[in-house]
Write a protein that holds these residues in place. Structure first.
Motif, PDB file in Angstrom:
ATOM      1  N   ASN A   1     -24.167 -10.803  33.885  1.00  0.00           N
ATOM      2  CA  ASN A   1     -22.917 -10.823  34.666  1.00  0.00           C
ATOM      3  C   ASN A   1     -21.971 -11.879  34.097  1.00  0.00           C
ATOM      4  O   ASN A   1     -21.661 -12.869  34.761  1.00  0.00           O
TER       5      ASN A   1
ATOM      6  N   GLU B   1     -29.935 -11.049  42.333  1.00  0.00           N
ATOM      7  CA  GLU B   1     -29.430  -9.690  42.049  1.00  0.00           C
ATOM      8  C   GLU B   1     -28.830  -9.072  43.304  1.00  0.00           C
ATOM      9  O   GLU B   1     -27.747  -8.482  43.273  1.00  0.00           O
ATOM     10  N   GLN B   2     -29.521  -9.269  44.397  1.00  0.00           N
ATOM     11  CA  GLN B   2     -29.054  -8.727  45.672  1.00  0.00           C
ATOM     12  C   GLN B   2     -27.712  -9.369  46.068  1.00  0.00           C
ATOM     13  O   GLN B   2     -26.781  -8.689  46.512  1.00  0.00           O
TER      14      GLN B   2
ATOM     15  N   ARG C   1     -24.959  -7.949  43.950  1.00  0.00           N
ATOM     16  CA  ARG C   1     -24.678  -6.558  44.331  1.00  0.00           C
ATOM     17  C   ARG C   1     -23.901  -6.485  45.639  1.00  0.00           C
ATOM     18  O   ARG C   1     -22.893  -5.805  45.746  1.00  0.00           O
ATOM     19  N   SER C   2     -24.365  -7.256  46.612  1.00  0.00           N
ATOM     20  CA  SER C   2     -23.776  -7.133  47.959  1.00  0.00           C
ATOM     21  C   SER C   2     -22.490  -7.942  48.097  1.00  0.00           C
ATOM     22  O   SER C   2     -21.696  -7.682  48.981  1.00  0.00           O
TER      23      SER C   2
END
Ligand code: ADP
Length: 582
Positions: free
Chosen positions: A404, A545-546, A549-550
């Motif tokens: 990222n 990661e979560q 993503r969120s």
């Protein structure tokens, strides 16, 4: 205009009026400043309400220092002054630390504080929050101004903007006494009194003879090195800097906030061979980097000197917008005064087809050192100790940032700073913001808020558990504005580490030790964000990661070995007790 009836019943035109509140807001908007970081209270509460009504975004913090840090880094990230708004005396003082830090780091920022009435302050008659704020601010910032009359607001804000961004950027204090806000004046005259600042940070073109001198020195170098500082990152001359490095083939070393100006994985990046290149280089080109403590003042053993005061024999070319920066620690053989973009372009202008390739033995030697050190680091990073340590936790952050590269990275702490800086590669300019020139703790959540707001990108804030404590209450701010910030606390139960003992044998824990197994993630949950308790790299990875993503506010409490961490991180030598032990 509204029509009112006179006593003789003839309609007359009543001039539309404006006031101090609106003139301040109009002046900011006219100059493209649409964000205010601050903390409302008397006498500026209504100003924050009106600011929202006028379409500005107002970010309200829980402590002024964090609002000030947010404004400062907004300045670095946008190249426009970040604005912090505080109440008088205590609020002003809380904001002042950030203003001084901004000035030290060359970040453009304007601290606007409401203040008590001059008549009462000057006679010391004891007003509500009485304090001579202008006098106190002056030595701690680049410039300080006070506006007493509504018709001078335009000039006051224009001067503050110019002072903050022209030449060497820095912090500016603007004192606005409470009475100013309610002063009224004719709206049209008010509009005409405002100034849209033309060319607030004029280019500064270097003198041709200075360019020639620098080129001469660089051309003759056998072991040239380019050192990139955060002034180079701030200057937004990314393409020119890349062209200079790649056309000359000269290896470069980025200071921490210049990481990513070129990708840290670039073949000419010498970060992994830092302790080899500094003492070995014969000509060093500094671009927006000062030879301060972070570079051992350009002398001593780091640079190949025999003792800590001894000069290593390097010749220096220094590009800086501030002429007085030259020779501040060692002799600068070729000072190149001007803005980074103009200076680098001028150098490029003199680098034709006949420019010699960088000496291959030098580049080769660096590449070899680098490969060896990178392989050694890879081995360490591949280990999976239980409990986690700094390396195994940061290996995860390293992967996530690689995947990222647009994400912002905020970083503070002692060991948490040192290890993150060396383990986590950056790939894009101005993505890493950290403790800066002072190595100050407390920038974390303020920087995280502004990094999210100004970039629109997700933010990963890697924090030592101690560093986080300075601004932790701003988790509420992060949740309130629903910012995509993921705070990763590398939690080893204390300052540096969690295992110190009380040397007096009493029942109090040692001064550097915190509550064991503190559940920091619950703080985030308290405000509606996501809390993750991570004891393994896999849990940390999943949480990060979560979060990305969120885009939900998230705090990951990453539990690491409490014996991990050295006293003062890499600045152990600055601890006076270290001298006693010698
Ligand atoms: P680092 O900590 O990364 O080494 P420093 O903060 O010590 O960086 O140095 C930054 C330097 O960059 C300061 O001396 C400052 O005057 C200079 N500077 C800032 N902006 C510019 C610019 N646009 N052009 C040239 N020099 C700049």
């Amino acid at each position: 205009m509204s029509a009112v009836l006179s006593p003789v019943q003839e309609p007359v035109e009543e001039a539309a009026m404006t006031d101090g509140f609106h003139l301040v807001l109009d002046a900011l908007k006219l100059n493209g400043i649409h964000h205010i970081y601050g903390l409302p209270g008397i006498p500026i509460t209504d100003l924050t309400r009106m600011a929202q009504a006028e379409g500005l975004r107002v970010f309200s913090f829980r402590h002024e220092q964090n609002a000030g840090n947010a404004a400062a880094i907004a300045g670095f990230l946008t190249g426009k002054p970040g604005v912090c708004l505080t109440v008088s005396a205590p609020g002003f003082l809380n904001g002042l630390t950030a203003l001084a830090n901004a000035t030290t780091n060359c970040f453009p920022m304007i601290l606007i504080s409401g203040s008590s009435e001059r008549e009462i302050v000057d006679l010391q008659q004891g007003d509500y929050e009485e304090m001579d704020q202008l006098a106190i601010a002056k030595p701690l910032c680049k410039a300080a101004f006070r506006v007493l009359h509504a018709e001078d607001i335009g000039v006051g804000i224009a001067r503050a903007i110019r002072a903050a961004v022209s030449g060497r950027p820095g912090g500016v204090y603007l004192d606005l006494p409470a009475k100013l806000f309610s002063q009224t004046m004719d709206a049209e005259a008010g509009r005409r009194s405002l100034i849209e600042v033309v060319d607030p940070a004029p280019r500064q073109i270097p003198a041709p003879d200075a360019v020639a001198r620098a080129l001469d020195l660089l051309k003759g170098a056998k072991k040239p090195l380019i050192l990139l500082g955060k002034g180079a990152a701030y200057a937004r001359a990314d393409e020119s800097i890349r062209a200079l490095v790649e056309r000359t083939g000269i290896p470069y070393l980025p200071m921490s906030m210049a990481k990513g100006l070129l990708p840290d994985t670039h073949e000419l990046c010498a970060s992994a061979a830092r302790s080899y290149v500094l003492p070995e280089a014969d000509v060093v080109l500094l671009i927006g980097a000062r030879l301060n403590w972070l570079l051992s003042h350009g002398k001593g053993k780091t640079w190949g000197g025999k003792s800590h005061k001894d000069w290593g024999g390097q010749k220096f070319i220094q590009i800086d917008i501030s002429p007085t920066e030259m020779d501040s620690n060692v002799r600068i053989d070729a000072p190149l005064v001007g803005d980074v973009g103009s200076c680098v372009d001028a150098l490029l202008g003199g680098i034709g087809k006949d420019w010699p390739a960088a000496p291959s033995d030098w580049v080769q030697a660096i590449t070899e050192r680098k490969s060896k050190n990178i392989a050694k680091m890879a081995e360490t990073l591949a280990k999976d100790p239980k409990p986690m340590n700094f390396h195994s936790a940061l290996n995860v952050v390293r992967d996530i940032v690689k995947a990222n590269p647009e994400a912002m990275l905020v970083n503070e702490g002692a060991n948490a700073l040192d290890f993150t800086r060396s383990i986590v590669d950056m790939y894009k300019p101005r993505k890493r913001v950290d403790v800066g020139t002072w190595g100050v703790m407390g920038i974390g959540m303020g920087f995280a808020v502004a990094a999210a707001v100004e970039s629109g990108q997700p933010v990963i804030a890697v924090e030592g558990d101690s560093a986080f404590g300075f601004s932790g209450m701003e988790l509420e701010t992060i949740c309130r504005y629903n910012l995509p910030v993921c705070v990763v606390i590398l939690n080893n139960n204390g300052v540096y580490r969690g295992t110190d003992k009380n040397q007096g044998g009493g029942s109090d824990v040692a001064p550097t030790v915190f509550v064991k197994d503190a559940r920091y993630e619950m703080l985030m949950q308290a405000f509606g964000g996501v809390g993750v308790y991570a004891t393994t790299p896999a849990e940390l990875r999943q949480g990060l990661e979560q979060a990305l993503r969120s885009r939900k506010p998230t705090l990951i409490n990453a539990i690491i070995d409490e014996t991990a961490g050295t006293e003062s991180g890499r600045i152990t030598s600055l601890n006076p007790a270290a001298a006693l032990k010698k």
